[in-house]
Design a protein around this motif. Structure first.
Motif, PDB file in Angstrom:
ATOM      1  N   GLU A   6     -20.494  -4.067  12.121  1.00 54.99           N
ATOM      2  CA  GLU A   6     -19.838  -4.338  13.100  1.00 54.99           C
ATOM      3  C   GLU A   6     -19.244  -3.357  13.819  1.00 54.99           C
ATOM      4  OE1 GLU A   6     -15.399  -6.270  12.286  1.00 54.99           O
ATOM      5  OE2 GLU A   6     -17.034  -7.605  11.455  1.00 54.99           O
ATOM      6  N   ASP A   8     -16.760  -1.781  16.859  1.00 57.37           N
ATOM      7  CA  ASP A   8     -15.070  -1.666  17.202  1.00 57.37           C
ATOM      8  C   ASP A   8     -14.911  -1.795  18.399  1.00 57.37           C
ATOM      9  OD1 ASP A   8     -12.502  -1.121  17.229  1.00 57.37           O
ATOM     10  OD2 ASP A   8     -12.792   1.070  16.850  1.00 57.37           O
ATOM     11  N   THR A  24     -17.829 -12.117  15.413  1.00 58.54           N
ATOM     12  CA  THR A  24     -17.085 -12.456  14.164  1.00 58.54           C
ATOM     13  C   THR A  24     -15.684 -12.576  14.367  1.00 58.54           C
ATOM     14  OG1 THR A  24     -16.729 -10.344  13.485  1.00 58.54           O
ATOM     15  CG2 THR A  24     -18.803 -11.210  13.030  1.00 58.54           C
ATOM     16  N   SER A  26     -13.278 -11.561  12.754  1.00 56.45           N
ATOM     17  CA  SER A  26     -12.820 -10.353  12.200  1.00 56.45           C
ATOM     18  C   SER A  26     -12.874  -9.300  13.750  1.00 56.45           C
ATOM     19  CB  SER A  26     -13.123  -9.336  11.153  1.00 56.45           C
ATOM     20  OG  SER A  26     -14.632  -9.165  11.471  1.00 56.45           O
ATOM     21  N   SER A  29     -10.496 -10.666  16.678  1.00 52.50           N
ATOM     22  CA  SER A  29      -8.718 -10.525  15.986  1.00 52.50           C
ATOM     23  C   SER A  29      -8.605  -9.018  16.459  1.00 52.50           C
ATOM     24  CB  SER A  29      -8.644 -10.727  14.804  1.00 52.50           C
ATOM     25  OG  SER A  29      -9.155  -9.994  13.810  1.00 52.50           O
ATOM     26  N   LYS A  30      -9.440  -8.180  16.763  1.00 49.85           N
ATOM     27  CA  LYS A  30      -9.109  -6.596  16.930  1.00 49.85           C
ATOM     28  C   LYS A  30      -9.147  -6.548  18.290  1.00 49.85           C
ATOM     29  CE  LYS A  30     -11.066  -5.227  12.753  1.00 49.85           C
ATOM     30  NZ  LYS A  30     -12.242  -4.605  11.862  1.00 49.85           N
ATOM     31  N   SER A  50     -14.156 -17.704  16.543  1.00 51.21           N
ATOM     32  CA  SER A  50     -13.661 -16.671  17.468  1.00 51.21           C
ATOM     33  C   SER A  50     -13.286 -17.273  18.808  1.00 51.21           C
ATOM     34  CB  SER A  50     -15.136 -16.269  17.718  1.00 51.21           C
ATOM     35  OG  SER A  50     -15.593 -15.363  16.842  1.00 51.21           O
TER      36      SER A  50
END
Length: 72
Positions: A6, A8, A24, A26, A29-30, A50
């Motif tokens: 994944e 960043d 994804t 996750s 959401s970041k 997403s």
């Protein structure tokens, strides 16, 4: 879990448009919504997690874009 690495994306530069095969939930959401202008991806649609997260953050999101060659 699936063995995928994944990326960043929380620290992309202001004005970025994110383009990837898949986002994804996750990863999405970041995202720092102040730095991302839009999201474009191959996988997903209007009801994908997403897309829902991006919509809640106020980020335009187009998913289900088919790749045509080396670059979109």
């Amino acid at each position: 879990m699936l063995g995928k690495e994944e990326t960043d994306i929380s620290s992309v530069k202001k004005g970025s448009v994110l383009i990837a095969s898949d986002f994804t939930p996750s990863m999405t959401s970041k995202i720092n919504k102040d730095n991302v202008e839009a999201i474009i991806g191959e996988v997903g649609g209007v009801t994908s997690h997403s897309a829902i997260i991006a919509r809640a953050m106020g980020i335009p999101c187009v998913l289900g874009v088919k790749k045509r060659g080396k670059n979109f």
